[in-house]
Design a protein around this motif. Structure first.
Motif, mmCIF file in Angstrom:
data_model
loop_
_atom_site.group_PDB
_atom_site.id
_atom_site.type_symbol
_atom_site.label_atom_id
_atom_site.label_comp_id
_atom_site.label_asym_id
_atom_site.label_seq_id
_atom_site.Cartn_x
_atom_site.Cartn_y
_atom_site.Cartn_z
ATOM 1 N N LEU A 1 0.874 -1.335 -0.166
ATOM 2 C CA LEU A 1 -0.085 0.099 0.032
ATOM 3 C C LEU A 1 0.874 1.417 -0.024
ATOM 4 O O LEU A 1 0.733 2.204 -0.647
ATOM 5 C CB LEU A 1 -0.872 -0.055 1.046
ATOM 6 N N GLU A 2 1.975 1.286 0.731
ATOM 7 C CA GLU A 2 2.737 2.414 0.733
ATOM 8 C C GLU A 2 3.494 2.575 -0.538
ATOM 9 O O GLU A 2 3.411 3.596 -1.224
ATOM 10 C CB GLU A 2 3.895 2.017 2.005
ATOM 11 N N VAL B 1 -2.659 -5.176 -4.386
ATOM 12 C CA VAL B 1 -2.397 -5.276 -3.211
ATOM 13 C C VAL B 1 -3.165 -6.516 -2.648
ATOM 14 O O VAL B 1 -2.723 -7.368 -2.009
ATOM 15 C CB VAL B 1 -2.625 -4.173 -2.183
ATOM 16 N N PHE C 1 -5.642 -1.049 -6.054
ATOM 17 C CA PHE C 1 -5.337 -1.416 -4.587
ATOM 18 C C PHE C 1 -5.854 -3.072 -4.849
ATOM 19 O O PHE C 1 -5.105 -3.769 -4.051
ATOM 20 C CB PHE C 1 -6.182 -0.764 -3.702
#
Length: 143
Positions: free
Chosen positions: A32-33, A60, A56
């Motif tokens: 996510l970062e 992710v 996302f």
């Protein structure tokens, strides 16, 4: 309380252990970062938020939790981490000099053979390729 309920629900849904799920959540946060820096952070427009949620999910959530190999990847990382922790403990207990000797670091084959003080030292070394012939030669050299 809400976080705890969500965690337990995800654990049950995935059928993973607590340790596996915690490690997977760490992986997801790391991804996510990276994703946030790639897209320039969160946006307040509906279109950009919808696009971010889609990316996302693809980059992710699915790779971390929903692919067939996700759990195997987490377990493999757990094993690597556990191995590195154990190696660290052994290295700390042995000291750098003994660890280097055990790993045969910083020298050639001839050098470590002359440094070894006994057959036991030689047998306990970690060698990349060891055969029965190597063992025989070791005992022949020692007489």
């Amino acid at each position: 309380r809400r976080l705890e309920v969500d965690f337990l629900r995800l654990k049950v849904e995935l059928g993973w252990t607590t340790t596996e799920l915690i490690l997977a959540l760490h992986f997801a946060l790391d991804r996510l970062e990276v994703l946030l820096s790639k897209v320039g952070g969160l946006s307040d427009t509906d279109t950009k938020c919808a696009h971010f949620e889609e990316v996302f999910d693809e980059e992710v959530i699915r790779p971390t939790f929903l692919m067939a190999s996700s759990r195997r990847a987490v377990i493999k990382q757990m094993d690597c981490f556990q191995t590195s922790v154990i190696e660290g403990i052994v290295r700390e207990q042995l000291g750098d000099a003994r660890w280097a000797l055990l790993q045969q670091e910083g020298g050639n084959d001839q050098e470590w053979q002359t440094e070894a003080s006994s057959a036991v030292d030689t047998l306990w070394r970690l060698r990349p390729r060891a055969s029965f012939d190597d063992l025989c030669r070791c005992f022949q050299r020692r007489g």
